[in-house]
Scaffold this motif. Structure first.
Motif, PDB file in Angstrom:
ATOM      1  N   SER A  62       0.828  -1.212   0.000  1.00 49.55           N
ATOM      2  CA  SER A  62       0.000   0.000   0.000  1.00 49.55           C
ATOM      3  C   SER A  62       0.858   1.258   0.000  1.00 49.55           C
ATOM      4  CB  SER A  62      -0.961  -0.002   1.196  1.00 49.55           C
ATOM      5  OG  SER A  62      -0.261   0.039   2.418  1.00 49.55           O
ATOM      6  N   ALA A  63       2.019   1.194   0.655  1.00 44.01           N
ATOM      7  CA  ALA A  63       2.939   2.342   0.655  1.00 44.01           C
ATOM      8  C   ALA A  63       3.514   2.583  -0.740  1.00 44.01           C
ATOM      9  CB  ALA A  63       4.067   2.109   1.658  1.00 44.01           C
ATOM     10  N   ILE A  64       3.877   1.498  -1.429  1.00 42.54           N
ATOM     11  CA  ILE A  64       4.409   1.632  -2.790  1.00 42.54           C
ATOM     12  C   ILE A  64       3.336   2.142  -3.745  1.00 42.54           C
ATOM     13  CG2 ILE A  64       5.270   0.308  -4.777  1.00 42.54           C
ATOM     14  CD1 ILE A  64       6.730  -1.492  -2.785  1.00 42.54           C
ATOM     15  N   ASN A  79       0.276  22.400  -4.237  1.00 35.58           N
ATOM     16  CA  ASN A  79       0.994  23.198  -5.232  1.00 35.58           C
ATOM     17  C   ASN A  79       2.444  22.735  -5.417  1.00 35.58           C
ATOM     18  OD1 ASN A  79       1.096  25.245  -7.152  1.00 35.58           O
ATOM     19  ND2 ASN A  79       1.855  26.768  -5.683  1.00 35.58           N
ATOM     20  N   LEU A  80       2.622  21.440  -5.678  1.00 35.32           N
ATOM     21  CA  LEU A  80       3.952  20.873  -5.865  1.00 35.32           C
ATOM     22  C   LEU A  80       4.270  20.743  -7.351  1.00 35.32           C
ATOM     23  CD1 LEU A  80       3.997  17.905  -3.299  1.00 35.32           C
ATOM     24  CD2 LEU A  80       4.559  20.306  -2.915  1.00 35.32           C
ATOM     25  N   GLY A  81       5.557  20.919  -7.676  1.00 33.69           N
ATOM     26  CA  GLY A  81       6.021  20.689  -9.031  1.00 33.69           C
ATOM     27  C   GLY A  81       6.459  19.237  -9.211  1.00 33.69           C
ATOM     28  N   VAL A  82       6.869  18.895 -10.443  1.00 36.35           N
ATOM     29  CA  VAL A  82       7.293  17.522 -10.738  1.00 36.35           C
ATOM     30  C   VAL A  82       8.497  17.120  -9.889  1.00 36.35           C
ATOM     31  CG1 VAL A  82       8.239  16.000 -12.522  1.00 36.35           C
ATOM     32  CG2 VAL A  82       6.371  17.542 -13.083  1.00 36.35           C
ATOM     33  N   ALA A  83       9.471  18.028  -9.762  1.00 36.44           N
ATOM     34  CA  ALA A  83      10.678  17.713  -8.984  1.00 36.44           C
ATOM     35  C   ALA A  83      10.334  17.464  -7.520  1.00 36.44           C
ATOM     36  CB  ALA A  83      11.687  18.846  -9.100  1.00 36.44           C
ATOM     37  N   GLN A  84       9.420  18.287  -6.959  1.00 37.92           N
ATOM     38  CA  GLN A  84       9.026  18.104  -5.559  1.00 37.92           C
ATOM     39  C   GLN A  84       8.289  16.778  -5.367  1.00 37.92           C
ATOM     40  OE1 GLN A  84       7.037  22.024  -5.487  1.00 37.92           O
ATOM     41  NE2 GLN A  84       8.027  22.337  -3.506  1.00 37.92           N
ATOM     42  N   TYR A  85       7.432  16.433  -6.349  1.00 34.48           N
ATOM     43  CA  TYR A  85       6.712  15.166  -6.205  1.00 34.48           C
ATOM     44  C   TYR A  85       7.644  13.977  -6.398  1.00 34.48           C
ATOM     45  CZ  TYR A  85       2.851  11.985  -5.864  1.00 34.48           C
ATOM     46  OH  TYR A  85       2.021  10.992  -5.421  1.00 34.48           O
ATOM     47  N   SER A  86       8.660  14.156  -7.210  1.00 33.82           N
ATOM     48  CA  SER A  86       9.662  13.094  -7.354  1.00 33.82           C
ATOM     49  C   SER A  86      10.379  12.848  -6.029  1.00 33.82           C
ATOM     50  CB  SER A  86      10.686  13.449  -8.437  1.00 33.82           C
ATOM     51  OG  SER A  86      10.102  13.374  -9.712  1.00 33.82           O
ATOM     52  N   VAL A  87      10.620  13.936  -5.272  1.00 33.18           N
ATOM     53  CA  VAL A  87      11.214  13.791  -3.939  1.00 33.18           C
ATOM     54  C   VAL A  87      10.264  13.008  -3.042  1.00 33.18           C
ATOM     55  CG1 VAL A  87      11.963  15.004  -1.850  1.00 33.18           C
ATOM     56  CG2 VAL A  87      12.625  15.877  -4.099  1.00 33.18           C
ATOM     57  N   PHE A  88       8.969  13.364  -3.084  1.00 33.68           N
ATOM     58  CA  PHE A  88       7.993  12.650  -2.262  1.00 33.68           C
ATOM     59  C   PHE A  88       7.929  11.170  -2.639  1.00 33.68           C
ATOM     60  CE2 PHE A  88       3.590  11.030  -1.896  1.00 33.68           C
ATOM     61  CZ  PHE A  88       3.476  11.050  -0.511  1.00 33.68           C
ATOM     62  N   GLY A  89       7.895  10.896  -3.955  1.00 33.99           N
ATOM     63  CA  GLY A  89       7.807   9.510  -4.403  1.00 33.99           C
ATOM     64  C   GLY A  89       9.014   8.686  -4.012  1.00 33.99           C
ATOM     65  N   SER A  90      10.204   9.313  -4.051  1.00 35.94           N
ATOM     66  CA  SER A  90      11.443   8.548  -3.855  1.00 35.94           C
ATOM     67  C   SER A  90      11.984   8.598  -2.427  1.00 35.94           C
ATOM     68  CB  SER A  90      12.528   9.060  -4.804  1.00 35.94           C
ATOM     69  OG  SER A  90      12.837  10.413  -4.526  1.00 35.94           O
ATOM     70  N   ILE A  91      11.532   9.561  -1.605  1.00 40.83           N
ATOM     71  CA  ILE A  91      12.110   9.692  -0.259  1.00 40.83           C
ATOM     72  C   ILE A  91      11.752   8.485   0.612  1.00 40.83           C
ATOM     73  CG2 ILE A  91      10.232  10.936   0.912  1.00 40.83           C
ATOM     74  CD1 ILE A  91      12.460  12.768   2.098  1.00 40.83           C
ATOM     75  N   MET A  92      10.672   7.795   0.267  1.00 44.01           N
ATOM     76  CA  MET A  92      10.337   6.581   0.995  1.00 44.01           C
ATOM     77  C   MET A  92      11.477   5.571   0.925  1.00 44.01           C
ATOM     78  SD  MET A  92       7.078   4.033   0.484  1.00 44.01           S
ATOM     79  CE  MET A  92       7.724   3.256  -0.998  1.00 44.01           C
ATOM     80  N   THR A  93      12.149   5.523  -0.226  1.00 43.22           N
ATOM     81  CA  THR A  93      13.243   4.564  -0.368  1.00 43.22           C
ATOM     82  C   THR A  93      14.459   4.970   0.466  1.00 43.22           C
ATOM     83  OG1 THR A  93      13.980   5.689  -2.386  1.00 43.22           O
ATOM     84  CG2 THR A  93      12.517   3.816  -2.666  1.00 43.22           C
ATOM     85  N   ARG A 143       6.412  10.257   4.612  1.00 49.26           N
ATOM     86  CA  ARG A 143       6.873   9.245   3.645  1.00 49.26           C
ATOM     87  C   ARG A 143       8.189   8.617   4.105  1.00 49.26           C
ATOM     88  NH1 ARG A 143       4.402   6.431  -0.589  1.00 49.26           N
ATOM     89  NH2 ARG A 143       5.707   6.375  -2.431  1.00 49.26           N
ATOM     90  N   LEU A 144       9.046   9.428   4.733  1.00 49.78           N
ATOM     91  CA  LEU A 144      10.319   8.918   5.255  1.00 49.78           C
ATOM     92  C   LEU A 144      10.080   7.907   6.377  1.00 49.78           C
ATOM     93  CD1 LEU A 144      13.418   9.538   4.796  1.00 49.78           C
ATOM     94  CD2 LEU A 144      13.253  10.991   6.818  1.00 49.78           C
ATOM     95  N   LEU A 145       9.136   8.217   7.286  1.00 53.10           N
ATOM     96  CA  LEU A 145       8.818   7.301   8.391  1.00 53.10           C
ATOM     97  C   LEU A 145       8.231   5.987   7.864  1.00 53.10           C
ATOM     98  CD1 LEU A 145       7.265   9.800  10.974  1.00 53.10           C
ATOM     99  CD2 LEU A 145       9.359   8.453  11.292  1.00 53.10           C
ATOM    100  N   ILE A 146       7.332   6.093   6.886  1.00 55.90           N
ATOM    101  CA  ILE A 146       6.786   4.876   6.275  1.00 55.90           C
ATOM    102  C   ILE A 146       7.910   4.065   5.645  1.00 55.90           C
ATOM    103  CG2 ILE A 146       5.313   3.994   4.421  1.00 55.90           C
ATOM    104  CD1 ILE A 146       3.453   6.404   4.975  1.00 55.90           C
ATOM    105  N   GLY A 147       8.855   4.749   5.010  1.00 54.22           N
ATOM    106  CA  GLY A 147      10.001   4.067   4.421  1.00 54.22           C
ATOM    107  C   GLY A 147      10.796   3.282   5.451  1.00 54.22           C
ATOM    108  N   CYS A 148      11.034   3.897   6.623  1.00 58.96           N
ATOM    109  CA  CYS A 148      11.750   3.182   7.694  1.00 58.96           C
ATOM    110  C   CYS A 148      11.010   1.905   8.078  1.00 58.96           C
ATOM    111  CB  CYS A 148      11.888   4.076   8.926  1.00 58.96           C
ATOM    112  SG  CYS A 148      13.053   5.439   8.726  1.00 58.96           S
ATOM    113  N   TRP A 428      15.678   3.462  -4.882  1.00 60.14           N
ATOM    114  CA  TRP A 428      15.702   4.923  -4.848  1.00 60.14           C
ATOM    115  C   TRP A 428      16.264   5.486  -6.149  1.00 60.14           C
ATOM    116  CZ3 TRP A 428      19.954   8.283  -5.084  1.00 60.14           C
ATOM    117  CH2 TRP A 428      19.617   9.639  -4.942  1.00 60.14           C
ATOM    118  N   ILE A 429      17.335   4.905  -6.639  1.00 57.44           N
ATOM    119  CA  ILE A 429      17.939   5.380  -7.890  1.00 57.44           C
ATOM    120  C   ILE A 429      16.912   5.332  -9.025  1.00 57.44           C
ATOM    121  CG2 ILE A 429      19.670   4.840  -9.673  1.00 57.44           C
ATOM    122  CD1 ILE A 429      21.465   3.798  -7.350  1.00 57.44           C
TER     123      ILE A 429
END
Length: 486
Positions: A62-64, A79-93, A143-148, A428-429
């Motif tokens: 469900s997190a993925i 009001n996030l841009g693509v780069a900011q959402y990419s951070v959100f998507g990938s910070i979980m990793t 997202r970082l906590l869920i990643g942990c 993450w990469i």
């Protein structure tokens, strides 16, 4: 065994020399296999313990799956841009890498059950942070906590399930980990199509609470209990897991003797894993994880909606089609795991993912050349579905199954941490770079993934051993013996 007896390598030789003839070919038929577990009478405690453990796998899925259906809503509301959402998507990793580093030690010192409990606390806090986010930073923290949490779960769930199941069921039961990831991801996709992203985050808390509340009712791993010298509890847990009337003497003795043999060695740190003795296990475990991730799975599932939009296909139909393929194919993989074996499923799966990515890449080439405009979106969908179906039947689950099987008890914590860390680093990469790769070249991105999947075929054919039909002790003795002889 004599306390001053043989070293682990000698014990491995003894174990290998006394195994039934034809060992490793196809069997799964052994002295305890018929006595202790019949497919028609699986003990209730074993079923329930596995079910509770794989709640964690559902949380993982469900997190993925959360980032794909939530993308447009979060980007619009905050009001996030693509780069900011990419951070959100990938910070979980990133969080998962932190969880992976801790996973082996926590699971070794506090036990498998306690490690799952810690993981769910991280996930619950993370989902709450996302639910009440007003700014991007709170999203990132959640997202970082869920990643942990899922970094811990990605190691401890398959290890726990592998350690509690008999060898003739271990592949299928451990593969349920991937099936539940698939269910979590697919249901999150579907629910996310109808509810707000905040509501979807609240729904994500439910399976976390279910696992947290049911963990006290399952036994800890008999192998971990033996490792920490709680031998009576180990025997008792094994008896519960095999059934009241099962004869567990042979299995309990094997676990105890093998654990004590390896306990004479100092527990290896991550640096200590790079010894000749563990070379094959480490190469197989780490190699499979790298190739699994560089095949592109997290980029494809994190951003499935944007792939279908880029290909000119309906995102809702594409997502529903993915779910319709993913769950049955993952179920088929579970059913075949202990029948066809790990290697053959991996080979079929890797060939399929290679062809799927190549087909998707071809659709983007046609789109760039402005040829077959009506046909290219369908070709993209077919490529993604072939990829997802092939991934689900083998390479999604089997690297985690093999990781839980190949490392001896004295290095399982450190080795598991390293393998899980490598998996999440590669994830993450891929997840961070995916949007940028698609901007560079959609066709080139899928050609790269196709090449990685093609290399996986060669890697499996040359290096990956068949572990079907062997106890954990037999597998580890075989690999240890192989490394010692080289």
């Amino acid at each position: 065994m004599d306390k001053k007896g043989s070293e682990p390598s000698e014990f491995s030789s003894l174990l290998l020399s006394t195994e039934p003839q034809g060992f490793g070919a196809n069997d799964g038929v052994d002295f305890e296999g018929k006595r202790q577990t019949q497919a028609s009478s699986i003990p209730t405690t074993l079923m329930f313990s596995t079910f509770v453990a794989v709640f964690g796998s559902y949380v993982f899925g469900s997190a993925i799956g959360y980032s794909s259906p939530s993308q447009s809503g979060i980007m619009h509301d905050l009001n996030l841009g693509v780069a900011q959402y990419s951070v959100f998507g990938s910070i979980m990793t990133i969080g998962a890498m932190v969880g992976a580093i801790m996973s082996g030690r926590i699971a070794d010192y506090s036990g498998r059950r306690m490690a799952m409990g810690f993981a769910e606390v991280f996930c619950i806090l993370g989902w709450f942070a996302i639910t009440f986010s007003k700014v991007a930073w709170w999203l990132y923290v959640g997202r970082l906590l869920i990643g942990c949490g899922i970094g811990l779960l990605s190691y401890v769930v398959p290890v726990y399930v592998a350690e509690i199941t008999p060898k003739n069921l271990r592949g299928a039961f451990t593969a349920v980990h991937q099936l539940m990831i698939c269910c979590g991801m697919s249901l999150t996709y579907l629910i996310g199509a109808y509810v707000n992203w905040r509501v979807l985050a609240i729904i994500g808390i439910i399976p976390c609470l279910l696992q947290l509340l049911t963990l006290p009712f399952i036994p800890d791993s008999p192998r971990w209990l033996a490792k920490v010298d709680r031998l009576k509890e180990s025997d008792s847990a094994l008896q519960r897991l095999r059934g009241k009337n099962a004869d567990v003497y042979h299995e309990a003795t094997e676990i105890r003797d093998y654990t004590q043999a390896f306990q004479r060695q100092t527990e290896a740190s991550i640096i200590g894993l790079f010894q000749r003795q563990y070379l094959k296990s480490l190469t197989v475990g780490v190699g499979l994880m790298i190739l699994q991730q560089f095949g592109g799975i997290n980029g494809i599932v994190f951003y499935a909606n944007s792939i279908f939009i880029s290909a000119g296909f309906s995102e809702s139909i594409g997502t529903i089609a993915m779910v319709a393929v993913k769950i049955p194919m993952t179920t088929l993989g579970v059913l075949l795991m202990d029948k066809s074996g790990r290697r053959s499923l991996l080979l079929v799966s890797a060939v399929g993912t290679c062809l799927g990515c190549f087909t998707a890449a071809l659709s983007f080439v046609l789109q760039d050349l402005h040829k077959w405009k009506e046909f290219s979106p369908i070709l993209a969908l077919v490529g993604v579905l072939v990829y997802v179906g092939s991934y689900s039947i083998g390479i999604g689950a089997i690297p985690w199954v093999i990781m839980s099987e190949i490392f001896p008890i004295n290095v399982k914590g450190s080795a598991g941490s390293l393998v899980t860390l490598v998996s999440w680093l590669c994830s993450w990469i891929v997840s961070y770079g995916f949007n940028f790769l698609m901007t560079w070249s959609s066709a080139g991105t899928f050609f790269l993934f196709s090449s990685a999947c093609g290399f996986t075929v060669l890697f499996v054919a040359k290096l990956v051993p068949e572990t079907k039909g062997r106890t954990l002790e037999e597998i580890q003795a075989s690999l240890n013996s192989y490394s010692s002889e080289r």
